[in-house]
Motif scaffolding. Structure first.
Motif, mmCIF file in Angstrom:
data_model
loop_
_atom_site.group_PDB
_atom_site.id
_atom_site.type_symbol
_atom_site.label_atom_id
_atom_site.label_comp_id
_atom_site.label_asym_id
_atom_site.label_seq_id
_atom_site.Cartn_x
_atom_site.Cartn_y
_atom_site.Cartn_z
ATOM 1 N N ASP A 13 -0.823 -12.168 2.947
ATOM 2 C CA ASP A 13 -1.330 -11.695 4.225
ATOM 3 C C ASP A 13 -0.230 -11.021 5.045
ATOM 4 O OD1 ASP A 13 -3.425 -11.297 5.870
ATOM 5 O OD2 ASP A 13 -3.660 -13.354 6.511
ATOM 6 N N GLY A 14 1.030 -11.423 4.808
ATOM 7 C CA GLY A 14 2.142 -10.809 5.537
ATOM 8 C C GLY A 14 2.414 -11.460 6.875
ATOM 9 N N ALA A 50 -5.677 -15.919 8.443
ATOM 10 C CA ALA A 50 -6.975 -15.270 8.433
ATOM 11 C C ALA A 50 -7.350 -14.793 7.031
ATOM 12 C CB ALA A 50 -6.988 -14.100 9.399
ATOM 13 N N GLN A 74 -11.003 -11.669 3.334
ATOM 14 C CA GLN A 74 -11.229 -11.330 1.930
ATOM 15 C C GLN A 74 -10.630 -12.348 0.982
ATOM 16 O OE1 GLN A 74 -10.060 -9.275 4.318
ATOM 17 N NE2 GLN A 74 -10.478 -7.129 3.894
ATOM 18 N N ASN A 79 -5.270 -0.067 -1.096
ATOM 19 C CA ASN A 79 -4.892 -1.089 -0.116
ATOM 20 C C ASN A 79 -5.345 -2.421 -0.700
ATOM 21 O OD1 ASN A 79 -4.375 -2.671 2.056
ATOM 22 N ND2 ASN A 79 -5.494 -1.436 3.532
ATOM 23 N N GLY A 118 -6.675 -11.833 5.364
ATOM 24 C CA GLY A 118 -7.230 -10.483 5.370
ATOM 25 C C GLY A 118 -8.056 -10.240 6.617
ATOM 26 N N THR A 119 -8.370 -8.954 6.853
ATOM 27 C CA THR A 119 -9.045 -8.582 8.097
ATOM 28 C C THR A 119 -10.424 -9.217 8.215
ATOM 29 O OG1 THR A 119 -9.759 -6.611 6.948
ATOM 30 C CG2 THR A 119 -7.836 -6.410 8.366
ATOM 31 N N THR A 120 -11.126 -9.379 7.090
ATOM 32 C CA THR A 120 -12.447 -10.006 7.156
ATOM 33 C C THR A 120 -12.473 -11.270 6.313
ATOM 34 O OG1 THR A 120 -13.175 -8.598 5.343
ATOM 35 C CG2 THR A 120 -13.667 -7.844 7.559
ATOM 36 N N ARG A 150 0.815 -1.209 0.000
ATOM 37 C CA ARG A 150 0.000 0.000 0.000
ATOM 38 C C ARG A 150 0.854 1.267 0.000
ATOM 39 N NH1 ARG A 150 -2.971 1.722 5.380
ATOM 40 N NH2 ARG A 150 -0.799 2.226 5.785
ATOM 41 N N ASN A 208 -7.393 -5.025 1.083
ATOM 42 C CA ASN A 208 -8.595 -4.585 1.772
ATOM 43 C C ASN A 208 -9.898 -5.024 1.124
ATOM 44 O OD1 ASN A 208 -9.454 -3.359 4.058
ATOM 45 N ND2 ASN A 208 -9.707 -1.355 3.131
ATOM 46 N N GLN A 209 -9.910 -5.123 -0.194
ATOM 47 C CA GLN A 209 -11.138 -5.479 -0.896
ATOM 48 C C GLN A 209 -10.987 -6.861 -1.512
ATOM 49 O OE1 GLN A 209 -13.852 -3.562 -1.009
ATOM 50 N NE2 GLN A 209 -12.861 -1.944 0.193
#
Lengths: 450, 324
Positions: free
Chosen positions: B262-263, B268, B274, B174, B270-272, B156, B177-178
């Motif tokens: 994801d790093g 997971a 994704q 980002n 992504g946060t949700t 990002r 993010n999506q």
């Protein structure tokens, strides 16, 4: 040593290979070196090797010096210290559980982060009772909170504390200066008696840095959340996600809601750099100075100095944290049942968690001692941190842990923590709308606890 | 590969073997047994290994999936509860959708591009060997290295792609993010690595197509495009089916690229979630949340999903080039 993860430069593969080597070399009985025995040692007739496994980035547990000292004095009990990985919850812990279950592969002494102590307490069958080797006598050395956490479900002493988190606020003096804020640590501490004041300073800072690529006031939601939660939990019955009967109280514990709301307001005010902590972009941002402040438990100093590198020496400083005392992180050492030399392992554990071992770790890795005699020792209380502008870290952290209260962490604390923090990251980065974030936060926690 | 080659001793009752009638019959019986059993014996190493490393884990995973099974903890038999819970678990279906989405987004352009590339490499062009080796080059780089480099490109704050977009006044994206942006990023990693591989396989198949077919078609006045669709594609059918199968299995077990993207290894995605794939979901349940039973059930459902996916793809690709 910490509740999350630390990034270091260790190659996991190399560590694994080294571990495999260590295990094979333990299996074969090493011939006694005559030179070493000539010194005359009274303990074991055959030299015993005690392995110690830890985790954490950078300097991690900082046992290099302590182990060297021990090995020089004890030719018959040689310690091999290995740091397995920089990530606790998602690498070290699963591996440790598999080794405990398999009945082999775990070291004679293993390190466990505070966040997984609930999990370990519920599995007493895997650990040696340290009271059998006389370590019950160490009780007076530790704050009650640290000691009590080492007692498991069978009411046996299975682990002793190493370091303790404490809480401070790290800040970049150069960015503060540019934004027209004071830079001297006492003046900075006075800027923010509480989180509202901290927010106002943040807005002032951001007003001076309006550009798209200008630095932000904070790194992201994770560190802030953990700092605030560590202060709020003691105010609400010393519990966080679980109550003392291991029931999830995520939704009803005011400590969690308060922490969540504060983090949300900082994020909504646009003060965060929208970074998830302990990731490569976060490390890069520390190096490039992309944010100005971050909540810092003692062990975090080692993370910051490691990520920022020598070229940023002196640009960071340490002030007091808004909102009072709190503890985030800190670790324990335990001896698994599968250890073939529990007596010698307990001796080494006693040394590493004792005054001498903890002082050495503090000097090497800034891990603040949980041992009270170590905290009071001038070697700790008068230590200054050169990277952080010669901040008197011994004094600062000593004051920050003085009135620390124990916080109960449930059996599934680590899993719930990881899941709900993902929601905070999502909210901060925009994939979860602010008005839905709390619902999602609770959902994620309930799922992880189920 | 005929059977009699494998039989070591031909059963020939001769004077040097003083055996009676019954003995001869026994030896004939042995010979028949030998004739029938030896082939099985010779292929048995594969099946033994398959039993140990294939069938047993499958069966044991199924056994685990019927339990509430915690890593280094309690185990209780719960029957099909894990499967029932899984079918109503939004996170699992999210992972399924991600897996299928990224599979479609990466595999379709990948195979189409591979076909075009193979056709181009089959032409007489200058430096043909160089190009043929060139398309295979991404394959010999490690998946992790590819993913690490691409993840940095898609960074990002300091990523090259966002820097390039900023030249056209596009705001920093980002990418994690999506859903769409994460899928695009991961699909490019997969395609970069696998397009050349498929192109080489298709190229090898193209070279086995008899030249006289093309000559005859050319004499009849067929254009190059017509030749491609009417000769090349139908003749490649078995190879295309192979590449589709391999890509389906690879696509549905997608793991390394999204994990690296994801790093951190929290699985997971992504946060949700994704870009959390089913394989990541399984590892997360088993080794992050220590819920072995649930993970085992998810692994079985993934197995079924791959079977279904492969069958669907088979029925599509079977129709390639008509069934004249």
């Amino acid at each position: 040593m910490l509740n999350n993860t630390r990034h270091g430069k260790l190659a996991a593969v190399a560590v694994m290979a080294a571990t495999a080597l260590a295990i094979t070399s333990c299996g074969s009985s090493e011939p006694a070196t005559p030179a070493a025995n000539a010194g005359g040692s009274s303990a074991a007739a055959e030299p015993v090797t005690i392995t110690v496994h830890t985790f954490g980035g950078g300097e991690n547990f900082g046992y290099d010096k302590a182990v060297e000292t021990w090995n020089a004095a004890h030719p018959n009990i040689q310690v091999k210290y290995q740091n397995l990985t920089d990530r606790f919850e998602d690498v070290y812990l699963p591996q440790l559980l598999q080794r405990l279950q398999a009945g082999s592969g775990a070291a004679d002494i293993i390190a466990v982060d505070e966040g997984a102590m609930g999990l370990m307490k519920a599995r007493p069958q895997f650990f040696t009772d340290l009271a059998e080797y006389g370590l019950e006598s160490r009780k007076a050395d530790f704050p009650a909170a640290k000691w009590d956490n080492g007692i498991n479900a069978d009411n046996k002493l299975f682990a002793l504390g190493t370091d303790i988190g404490g809480m401070t606020m790290c800040y970049r003096t150069d960015l503060f200066q540019k934004a027209g804020l004071p830079t001297e640590r006492d003046e900075v501490s006075k800027l923010w008696p509480d989180w509202n004041a901290f927010m106002e300073i943040g807005k002032k800072f951001q007003a001076a840095n309006p550009g798209k690529s200008d630095p932000k006031f904070l790194d992201g939601p994770n560190t802030l959340y953990n700092v605030i939660l560590s202060q709020e939990a003691p105010k609400n019955g010393n519990v966080s996600y679980f109550d003392k009967s291991n029931q999830l109280i995520l939704e009803t514990n005011p400590a969690i809601k308060t922490s969540f709301d504060l983090v949300k307001s900082f994020s909504e005010a646009g003060l965060t750099a929208k970074l998830a902590s302990f990731t490569p972009p976060w490390n890069a941002a520390i190096k490039k100075g992309a944010f100005a402040t971050m909540g810092c438990p003692a062990w975090m100093l080692g993370v910051v100095s490691g990520a920022a590198g020598e070229e940023n020496k002196g640009k960071w400083d340490v002030a007091s944290v808004p909102g009072g005392a709190g503890n985030w992180g800190g670790s324990y050492l335990a001896v698994p049942k599968q250890s073939k030399h529990p007596k010698e392992a307990a001796e080494v554990l006693n040394y590493l968690t004792g005054k001498e071992g903890q002082i050495a770790a503090f000097q090497e890795a800034a891990a603040f001692p949980s041992s009270l005699p170590a905290q009071q020792d001038p070697a700790v209380s008068e230590l200054k941190n050169a990277f952080f502008n010669d901040a008197p870290t011994g004094q600062i952290f000593g004051a920050s842990v003085k009135d620390l209260l124990p916080t109960f962490l449930g059996e599934k604390h680590a899993q719930v923590k990881t899941s709900v923090e993902k929601v905070l990251e999502g909210m901060d980065q925009g994939s979860i709308p602010y008005d839905q974030a709390w619902t999602k936060f609770v959902e994620a926690g309930v799922k992880a606890a189920g | 590969m005929t059977l009699h080659v494998d039989t070591p001793a031909p059963p020939r009752p001769g004077p040097r073997r003083p055996v009676g009638h019954r003995g001869t019959e026994r030896s004939r019986g042995f010979a028949r047994f030998d004739l029938r059993a030896t082939p099985y014996f010779l292929v048995s190493p594969y099946f033994l290994l398959f039993a140990i490393f294939g069938v047993f884990p499958l069966g044991y995973t199924f056994w685990v999936s019927l339990h509430e099974w915690e890593l280094a903890g309690d185990k209780t038999l719960v029957g099909f509860d894990n499967y029932i819970e899984l079918i109503t678990d939004g996170a699992f279906w999210n992972a399924v959708v991600n897996t299928l989405g990224m599979f479609a987004m990466s595999t379709i352009p990948q195979l189409a591009l591979a076909l075009v590339l193979a056709n181009a490499l089959n032409k007489r062009i200058r430096g043909r060997l160089f190009f043929r080796l060139g398309v295979l080059l991404p394959l010999i780089t490690s998946v992790v290295a590819v993913a690490v480099v691409f993840t940095q490109l898609y960074g990002r704050d300091y990523g090259m792609i966002n820097w390039f977009l900023s030249l056209f006044d596009v705001d920093a994206i980002n990418w994690q993010n999506q859903k769409w942006s994460a899928w695009v990023a991961i699909s490019t990693m997969i395609d970069w690595r696998w397009t050349g591989y498929n192109a080489i396989i298709l190229l090898a198949a193209m070279q086995t197509i008899p030249k006289d077919l093309y000559e005859a078609a050319a004499i009849d006045g067929a254009t190059a495009r017509r030749q491609f669709w009417q000769i090349t594609i139908p003749m490649l059918r078995p190879t295309i089916i192979f590449t589709v199968f391999i890509s389906t299995i690879g696509g549905l077990t997608l793991f390394t690229e999204p994990v690296m993207f994801d790093g951190n290894p929290t699985m997971a995605g992504g946060t949700t979630g994704q870009y959390q794939t089913v394989a990541m979901f399984i590892v997360k349940e088993a080794f992050r949340d220590f819920d072995f039973g649930y993970a085992a059930a998810a692994a079985w459902l993934l197995f079924v999903l791959i079977l279904i996916g492969t069958l669907i793809n088979y029925s599509f690709t079977r129709r390639i080039g008509g069934s004249k």
